[in-house]
Design an enzyme around this catalytic site. Structure first.
Site, PDB file in Angstrom:
ATOM      1  N   HIS A  42      -4.599 -78.237  62.433  1.00  0.00           N
ATOM      2  CA  HIS A  42      -4.294 -78.954  63.679  1.00  0.00           C
ATOM      3  C   HIS A  42      -2.795 -79.221  63.707  1.00  0.00           C
ATOM      4  O   HIS A  42      -2.185 -79.535  62.686  1.00  0.00           O
ATOM      5  CB  HIS A  42      -5.081 -80.268  63.710  1.00  0.00           C
ATOM      6  CG  HIS A  42      -4.699 -81.149  64.857  1.00  0.00           C
ATOM      7  ND1 HIS A  42      -4.584 -80.674  66.147  1.00  0.00           N
ATOM      8  CD2 HIS A  42      -4.399 -82.475  64.919  1.00  0.00           C
ATOM      9  CE1 HIS A  42      -4.233 -81.672  66.955  1.00  0.00           C
ATOM     10  NE2 HIS A  42      -4.107 -82.767  66.223  1.00  0.00           N
TER      11      HIS A  42
ATOM     12  N   CYS B 220      -8.955 -84.587  68.862  1.00  0.00           N
ATOM     13  CA  CYS B 220      -8.282 -83.384  68.352  1.00  0.00           C
ATOM     14  C   CYS B 220      -9.185 -82.530  67.473  1.00  0.00           C
ATOM     15  O   CYS B 220      -8.877 -81.370  67.204  1.00  0.00           O
ATOM     16  CB  CYS B 220      -7.027 -83.770  67.579  1.00  0.00           C
ATOM     17  SG  CYS B 220      -5.846 -84.656  68.587  1.00  0.00           S
TER      18      CYS B 220
ATOM     19  N   ASN C 261       1.407 -80.850  70.403  1.00  0.00           N
ATOM     20  CA  ASN C 261       0.043 -81.191  69.978  1.00  0.00           C
ATOM     21  C   ASN C 261      -0.898 -81.038  71.177  1.00  0.00           C
ATOM     22  O   ASN C 261      -0.913 -81.883  72.071  1.00  0.00           O
ATOM     23  CB  ASN C 261       0.023 -82.630  69.446  1.00  0.00           C
ATOM     24  CG  ASN C 261      -1.357 -83.067  68.985  1.00  0.00           C
ATOM     25  OD1 ASN C 261      -2.352 -82.381  69.222  1.00  0.00           O
ATOM     26  ND2 ASN C 261      -1.425 -84.215  68.338  1.00  0.00           N
TER      27      ASN C 261
HETATM   28  O1  UT7 Z   1      -3.392 -85.435  66.842  1.00  0.00           O
HETATM   29  C1  UT7 Z   1      -3.996 -86.650  66.530  1.00  0.00           C
HETATM   30  C2  UT7 Z   1      -3.441 -87.268  65.312  1.00  0.00           C
HETATM   31  N1  UT7 Z   1      -2.085 -87.657  65.529  1.00  0.00           N
HETATM   32  C3  UT7 Z   1      -1.259 -87.693  64.504  1.00  0.00           C
HETATM   33  O2  UT7 Z   1      -1.634 -87.320  63.420  1.00  0.00           O
HETATM   34  C4  UT7 Z   1       0.117 -88.244  64.738  1.00  0.00           C
HETATM   35  C5  UT7 Z   1       0.513 -89.033  63.531  1.00  0.00           C
HETATM   36  N2  UT7 Z   1       1.801 -89.725  63.664  1.00  0.00           N
HETATM   37  C6  UT7 Z   1       2.978 -89.081  63.693  1.00  0.00           C
HETATM   38  O3  UT7 Z   1       3.050 -87.879  63.791  1.00  0.00           O
HETATM   39  C7  UT7 Z   1       4.239 -89.911  63.542  1.00  0.00           C
HETATM   40  O4  UT7 Z   1       3.891 -91.205  63.138  1.00  0.00           O
HETATM   41  C8  UT7 Z   1       5.092 -89.996  64.836  1.00  0.00           C
HETATM   42  C9  UT7 Z   1       5.766 -88.663  65.111  1.00  0.00           C
HETATM   43  C10 UT7 Z   1       4.230 -90.407  66.015  1.00  0.00           C
HETATM   44  C11 UT7 Z   1       6.208 -91.046  64.660  1.00  0.00           C
HETATM   45  O5  UT7 Z   1       6.990 -90.711  63.512  1.00  0.00           O
HETATM   46  P1  UT7 Z   1       7.295 -91.801  62.400  1.00  0.00           P
HETATM   47  O6  UT7 Z   1       8.207 -91.172  61.440  1.00  0.00           O
HETATM   48  O7  UT7 Z   1       5.980 -92.306  61.902  1.00  0.00           O
HETATM   49  O8  UT7 Z   1       8.066 -92.893  63.210  1.00  0.00           O
HETATM   50  P2  UT7 Z   1       7.728 -94.431  63.407  1.00  0.00           P
HETATM   51  O9  UT7 Z   1       6.605 -94.603  64.351  1.00  0.00           O
HETATM   52  O10 UT7 Z   1       7.639 -95.110  62.064  1.00  0.00           O
HETATM   53  O11 UT7 Z   1       9.050 -94.912  64.101  1.00  0.00           O
HETATM   54  C12 UT7 Z   1      10.335 -94.806  63.450  1.00  0.00           C
HETATM   55  C13 UT7 Z   1      11.401 -95.161  64.458  1.00  0.00           C
HETATM   56  C14 UT7 Z   1      11.095 -96.451  65.225  1.00  0.00           C
HETATM   57  O12 UT7 Z   1      12.308 -97.111  65.441  1.00  0.00           O
HETATM   58  P3  UT7 Z   1      12.747 -98.341  64.505  1.00  0.00           P
HETATM   59  O13 UT7 Z   1      11.656 -99.364  64.648  1.00  0.00           O
HETATM   60  O14 UT7 Z   1      12.842 -97.779  63.116  1.00  0.00           O
HETATM   61  O15 UT7 Z   1      14.056 -98.754  65.082  1.00  0.00           O
HETATM   62  C15 UT7 Z   1      10.564 -95.949  66.532  1.00  0.00           C
HETATM   63  O16 UT7 Z   1      10.754 -96.870  67.578  1.00  0.00           O
HETATM   64  O17 UT7 Z   1      11.505 -94.136  65.445  1.00  0.00           O
HETATM   65  C16 UT7 Z   1      11.396 -94.711  66.742  1.00  0.00           C
HETATM   66  N3  UT7 Z   1      10.819 -93.754  67.650  1.00  0.00           N
HETATM   67  C17 UT7 Z   1      11.519 -92.846  68.322  1.00  0.00           C
HETATM   68  N4  UT7 Z   1      12.855 -92.626  68.377  1.00  0.00           N
HETATM   69  C18 UT7 Z   1      13.280 -91.628  69.154  1.00  0.00           C
HETATM   70  C19 UT7 Z   1       9.486 -93.548  67.933  1.00  0.00           C
HETATM   71  N5  UT7 Z   1       9.354 -92.536  68.805  1.00  0.00           N
HETATM   72  C20 UT7 Z   1      10.601 -92.088  69.051  1.00  0.00           C
HETATM   73  C21 UT7 Z   1      11.110 -91.057  69.871  1.00  0.00           C
HETATM   74  N6  UT7 Z   1      12.446 -90.848  69.896  1.00  0.00           N
HETATM   75  N7  UT7 Z   1      10.318 -90.258  70.615  1.00  0.00           N
END
Ligand code: UT7
Length: 324
Positions: free
Chosen positions: A251, A115, A281
């Protein structure tokens, strides 16, 4: 006399026609429009058609930048493309783009910094211009990231998208690009990766198991900390105070990350170019797409001070401080 700086003479960008909404994704994976919008800020994203390649997107963005700069393609004497999703292993996207534009002989290459690819490309091209080795450089960030996504993985398929952005750099006595700062740390290689490639023998690809793998929450934490340090480092290194900045052009990985960095800079969100809601993204394309969006809709004006930043797989991260 060698001009001391490079400046942005024109910008362009391009998004593929096909749009994938959160409602469309609800039909593919166990997710919801509400989750995607509140956790990421994304409502929709553009996806390249099956026949559309990274070079196709790059060409359209480049043509728009050429027009905006008031130059002709024949004036370009350097092409530098940031991309992680090239059409081919070789020739590189820079060279394929050179051929499309009908230019022959000038150096053309692509570099891969996930990225952060556009910021890396901009930094490299800036040095060519400053050293007098280029009088007119085309710098592009272009991606077809959706090609390497697992559409069953809700942790990634809701995030990534396709697009391209381009700038033309020319020599200038005044800044221009004031400074670029690049960083990388391979110790984070497993947090965000596409774990296959040429010398790995494309084994996972052949087995249909290759896709972007991301430990999202861990990436998120490092991204916020690292980008926070990066913007502070950039301002300090240039003796610029937060209040002098006109625009943050970040970004577009997650709206919450963007908001955290804006807060760190004491910038209201009205001073931040946000495209993630409609574009998702787009990896190396996201910063030049945001820059071009802000310029074309009239928010970003000549003479204003811009801070560009990016963060991606590797990890790689980098910034550019620019007097537009
Ligand atoms: O561009 C390169 C760099 N990339 C980044 O900087 C991305 C950085 N990461 C993020 O933006 C975030 O971590 C995400 C958007 C990918 C995820 O958000 P989060 O608030 O960190 O969620 P998480 O991974 O901690 O997951 C929270 C919950 C989980 O469920 P449980 O375990 O709490 O039951 C996930 O399974 O959300 C769930 N989950 C989803 N639910 C619905 C993960 N993806 C999804 C989804 N829809 N698409």
């Amino acid at each position: 006399m060698t001009a001391k700086y490079s400046r942005i003479a024109g910008t362009g960008s391009f998004l593929p026609q096909k749009i994938l909404t959160n409602a469309d994704l609800e039909k593919l994976v166990d997710t919801s429009d509400e989750w995607i919008r509140t956790r990421t800020g994304i409502s929709q994203r553009h996806v390249a058609a099956e026949s559309e390649t990274t070079t196709d997107l790059a060409e359209q963005a480049a043509r728009r930048a050429i027009e905006a700069a008031g130059i002709s393609a024949a004036d370009i004497d350097l092409i530098c493309v940031g991309t992680t999703t090239p059409d081919l292993v070789f020739p590189n996207v820079g060279t394929l783009l050179q051929d499309r534009l009908g230019i022959h002989g000038c150096p053309a290459f692509s570099l891969e910094a996930a990225c952060t690819g556009f910021v890396y490309a901009l930094s490299v091209a800036d040095k060519f211009v400053r050293l007098g080795e280029s009088k007119c450089a085309l710098v592009v960030g272009a991606e077809t990231l959706t090609r390497i996504i697992d559409w069953n993985d809700r942790g990634t398929c809701v995030l990534f998208a396709d697009g391209a952005g381009a700038v033309i750099l020319q020599p200038s006595a005044e800044p221009g690009i004031i400074s670029t700062r690049l960083h990388s740390d391979g110790k984070y290689k497993d947090l965000l990766t596409y774990p296959d490639g040429v010398s790995k023998g494309f084994k996972l690809v052949r087995e249909g198991k290759a896709s972007v793998q991301m430990r999202g929450n861990e990436v998120y934490k490092v991204a916020v900390n690292t980008l926070g340090q990066l913007v502070t480092e950039t301002l300090n290194a240039n003796n610029i105070s937060k209040s002098e900045l006109d625009w943050l052009i970040p970004h577009q990985a997650n709206l919450r990350i963007i908001e955290a960095i804006a807060k760190r800079l004491d910038l209201p969100m009205e001073r931040v170019i946000v495209t993630i809601d409609t574009q998702g993204n787009t990896s190396a394309a996201s910063v030049p797409l945001a820059l071009d969006t802000g310029i074309r809709d009239g928010r970003v004006k000549r003479g204003q001070l811009l801070l560009l930043e990016a963060f991606g797989g590797g990890f790689t991260w980098g910034s550019a401080l620019i007097r537009y």
